[in-house]
Design a protein around this motif. Structure first.
Motif: not given
Length: 466
Positions: A217-239, A247-253
């Motif tokens: 149905l759809w696909q997204t990624d860290a760059d589209r969800l959080l543009p320009g923030r240099d983030c990596r996804l750590t978990q996705t959970q749905a209920a 996500a964990r981003c640059d600068g301990d944010q």
């Protein structure tokens, strides 16, 4: 008590899997046959077909002379360790277990198998295709439908939808993954079911599929969800009706996002300061964030991700266990932690401590107020053994006291949600002691089903008591 135990070997190919009818492929000597042993009221059935070890169920039984006494009805032995497509996989791991109709369903590396609650006979089996193995399972069924992930020796890259009522495969779809190199672990995806959709996180991508037919149905990624923030996804959970991406981003944010499971579009976003950096969420509904690499804080949040309250471990002097109970030696995948929760309260097992003079540990249950982050109570009235949470309903918390097969019988208990006081519902035989340790414990109408995540302290892959 007299038992009748009849079972036919599964046809080839098993229902739901593609392939021409006819004779099965060449297989080891023990495959494709049914061995039936009847002796002294014990019945053993072994059926192995199309690469799936369907296991051995042993009827035990016995008359119930007291409504508060449980008896062991039957047990299923762990399958023998075997080499399969994923040669490093432990064939005795369990990825998910459910009660569906009159059967208990167990997802394991070589397939999904259902056993009748009444007598332990195999109800149906959906084996993993040759040279592949299961590597993850969504923990929630929706209208009897579920989804598992499977793969080959170097990846976990295929989703398989299944109908748990009929025991059939309903669809199959592949998703993008990074291939394993060297001796690294197989990486399994985060896999959830919400609002009739399947939500998958694979690396930096999040994808949505229809649970009904497997259509992407759809696909997204860290760059589209959080543009320009240099983030990596750590978990996705749905209920429920939302998917939560951490996500964990640059600068301990960090960042927390709520997505629509049907479209993948963000509904809300919360920036996480370093003090609230998170490795993921413990619960989606109610929303509770886990600590991160530089944080020791749990955060209770509202439905839009805004912080309501925080608490640490220990909470008001009581340490609790936040360790996953499905740890695998060979698969790095979704971590399942024991907890129960409603809108106001989170229930967690306390950290286990050694029992003096015994070869076991003991713990209780702690209740935490999600509005304040304060401890409400610690349960009182348990035996000196481990406690496994079963469910939360209108009568309070239902739990299983694991016991010890050497000297402490297990018990099914209720915990008063207002006070934490324990009331005994039923007592189990000493022989069932320890079987519920680090297990998925299920209960329906007085029948208790113990399904351990791994073959460590338990002797059986499934134990049914009633």
């Amino acid at each position: 008590m007299t038992y009748q135990h009849q079972q036919q070997p599964p046809s080839y190919p098993p229902a739901g899997w593609p392939g021409p009818a006819g004779a099965p492929p060449a297989a080891p000597k023990r495959r494709g046959r049914v061995a039936l042993l009847v002796a002294g009221g014990l019945v053993a059935v072994l059926a192995v077909a199309a690469g799936t070890a369907y296991g051995v169920s042993r009827l035990v039984g016995g008359d119930d002379d007291d409504g508060r006494k449980l008896r062991t009805a039957w047990v299923l032995d762990f399958p023998e360790r075997q080499r399969n497509g994923l040669k490093t996989y432990d064939g005795q791991d369990m990825f998910g277990a459910w009660l569906v109709g009159d059967a208990v369903v167990r997802a394991q590396p070589d397939g999904i198998i259902a056993y009748r609650l009444g007598d332990g006979a195999q109800a149906w089996g959906v084996p993993a295709p040759q040279a592949s193995s299961l590597c993850a399972a969504a923990q929630t069924l929706a209208e009897g439908r579920g989804v598992v992930a499977l793969g080959s020796a170097d990846s976990c890259d295929t989703l398989v939808g299944f109908d748990a009522a009929g025991g059939t495969q309903t669809w199959r779809a592949t998703f993008p993954v990074e291939r394993r190199t060297g001796r690294s672990e197989i990486v399994a995806p985060d896999l959830s079911v919400a609002a009739g959709q399947v939500v998958v996180r694979s690396g930096e991508s999040v994808l949505g599929y229809s649970l009904a037919d497997g259509k992407r149905l759809w696909q997204t990624d860290a760059d589209r969800l959080l543009p320009g923030r240099d983030c990596r996804l750590t978990q996705t959970q749905a209920a429920g009706t939302q998917a939560v991406v951490t996500a964990r981003c640059d600068g301990d944010q960090g960042a927390l996002l709520g997505l629509d499971p049907a479209t993948g579009k963000p509904r809300w976003q919360q920036k996480l300061p370093a003090a609230q950096q998170s490795a993921g969420v413990l619960s989606v509904d109610p929303l509770v964030s886990l600590p991160g690499l530089v944080s020791e804080t749990f955060v209770a949040r509202d439905a839009a991700g805004k912080a309501r309250a925080t608490f640490g471990n220990p909470v008001d002097g009581t340490r609790f266990s936040d360790l996953p109970i499905n740890r695998s030696n060979t698969v790095s995948g979704p971590e399942i932690r024991p907890y129960l929760a409603d809108a106001d309260t989170l229930y967690l097992p306390t950290e286990a401590t050694n029992v003096g003079g015994k070869m076991r540990q003991a713990n209780q249950v702690v209740a935490i107020d999600l509005a304040t982050g304060k401890r409400r109570w610690v349960s009182a009235g348990h035996t000196d053994g481990e406690v496994e949470l079963i469910r939360l309903d209108e009568q309070g918390v239902l739990a299983w006291e694991v016991g010890d097969r050497r000297d402490l019988a297990p018990r099914l208990v209720r915990i008063d949600p207002a006070t934490g006081e324990v009331t005994v519902v039923a007592e189990a035989p000493l022989s069932a002691g320890t079987e519920g340790s680090d297990a998925k414990v299920l209960e329906r109408d007085g029948t208790v089903v113990l399904v351990p995540w791994k073959h460590v302290t338990a002797d059986a892959a499934i134990t049914v008591l009633r």
